[in-house]
Design an enzyme around this catalytic site. Structure first.
Site, mmCIF file in Angstrom:
data_model
loop_
_atom_site.group_PDB
_atom_site.id
_atom_site.type_symbol
_atom_site.label_atom_id
_atom_site.label_comp_id
_atom_site.label_asym_id
_atom_site.label_seq_id
_atom_site.Cartn_x
_atom_site.Cartn_y
_atom_site.Cartn_z
ATOM 1 N N GLU A 83 0.238 -0.041 2.112
ATOM 2 C CA GLU A 83 1.676 -0.335 2.142
ATOM 3 C C GLU A 83 2.012 -1.609 1.365
ATOM 4 O O GLU A 83 2.142 -2.686 1.945
ATOM 5 C CB GLU A 83 2.186 -0.474 3.583
ATOM 6 C CG GLU A 83 3.694 -0.684 3.652
ATOM 7 C CD GLU A 83 4.211 -0.940 5.063
ATOM 8 O OE1 GLU A 83 5.445 -1.024 5.229
ATOM 9 O OE2 GLU A 83 3.399 -1.082 5.993
ATOM 10 N N LYS A 143 2.513 4.020 1.607
ATOM 11 C CA LYS A 143 3.792 3.747 2.274
ATOM 12 C C LYS A 143 4.551 2.778 1.384
ATOM 13 O O LYS A 143 4.139 1.633 1.205
ATOM 14 C CB LYS A 143 3.586 3.175 3.676
ATOM 15 C CG LYS A 143 4.904 2.945 4.413
ATOM 16 C CD LYS A 143 4.687 2.620 5.887
ATOM 17 C CE LYS A 143 6.020 2.374 6.587
ATOM 18 N NZ LYS A 143 5.876 2.170 8.039
#
Length: 295
Positions: free
Chosen positions: A176, A213
């Site tokens: 992420e 993400k």
């Protein structure tokens, strides 16, 4: 690796619920839920209250595998029980929802326009515990605030270096590298980021599997090519500070990108609501996020 869980995350229709607020973000999550800091006097009481909140969400009939593929947990939540079962077991055995674990220890200070992750000195032990708790995958967050090539390269290299360690344990890491939605040069940062991610993906071993993400991109469908990469199980989007309405609207324009929302999922939920009010609000949010995720 649980192949049934892998298939659900890779090909299932739905989204991933982010229930992993920790450390400094927990008081904010509780305040959004209507519980002020005066209601608890120490960290243990705070975590007990946030577990009650998460338990209420998870046990709600709205929290259903027809719409929700997986859920990201905080370490403290992983070690707590719901109706006598560890949270990950409850999620999978009772709800059919795949459990993930947040493993990062927060962000370092801003340097070169980015915040890399703080060191994770106990990562190996944490991963071993996660395996015992039947966790499928992990999540770790960095933040990009400027289109600084050197800084973005550092973020992505760190994410993938730790990701490889996680893959070796048989878990699927969610990488992420968040681009701040308020960045003045967000679109330029996203272009640099995609190039760095692509370079790291090309260096993975043949069977390595990861997830991404990412912030919802400025240019619609900008990350579509990453979705077809054989190493990428799924590309999911964070809400990043957008309101629920904004996040859903932007997500729906990005085909194949599914939600992994936190604040946008729990928006409107409060401790003072009756179960009927709570479940009605959560159902509305779940269905709206689901519809945007299957566009």
């Amino acid at each position: 690796m649980n192949t049934k869980q892998l298939e659900q995350i890779h090909a299932g229709k739905g989204f991933i619920a982010a229930l992993d607020q920790s450390g400094g973000s927990t008081p904010k999550a509780l305040l959004q839920y209507g519980i002020e800091e005066s209601k608890y006097s120490n960290e243990e009481e705070m975590y007990e209250l946030v577990h009650e909140m998460r338990t209420r969400i998870i046990k709600s009939p709205a929290f259903d595998s027809r719409y929700i593929l997986g859920a990201i947990l905080f370490e403290n939540t992983m070690d707590r029980l719901i109706d006598g079962q560890f949270t990950a077991d409850y999620l999978w055995e009772r709800k059919g929802i795949v459990p993930f674990l947040k493993v990062d220890k927060g962000l370092a200070e801003l340097e070169d326009g980015v915040q890399v992750m703080k060191p994770i000195p106990d990562l190996n032990d944490l991963l071993e515990r996660a395996i015992k708790r039947n966790i499928f995958g992990t999540k770790m967050r960095s933040v990009i605030k400027e289109a600084n090539p050197a800084g973005i390269k550092k973020v992505v290299e760190q994410q993938f270096a730790i990701g490889r360690e996680i893959v070796k344990k048989g878990l699927v890491p969610i990488v992420e590298p968040e681009v701040d939605i308020y960045s003045a040069d967000k679109q330029a940062a996203e272009a640099i980021l995609k190039d760095e991610i692509s370079a790291q993906l090309s260096a993975l071993d043949q069977d390595d599997k990861i997830m991404l993400k990412l912030s919802i991109p400025t240019e619609d469908n900008f990350y579509s090519d990453l979705m077809g990469n054989p190493h990428v199980v799924r590309v999911v989007a964070l809400s990043g500070g957008y309101s629920q309405t904004e996040a859903i609207d932007k997500l729906a324009r990005n085909h194949g990108l599914i939600a992994s929302f936190s604040r946008a999922l729990s928006q409107g939920l409060t401790a003072g609501q009756t179960d009927e009010e709570f479940n009605t609000m959560l159902t509305k949010s779940v269905h709206a996020i689901y519809e945007a995720s299957i566009k």
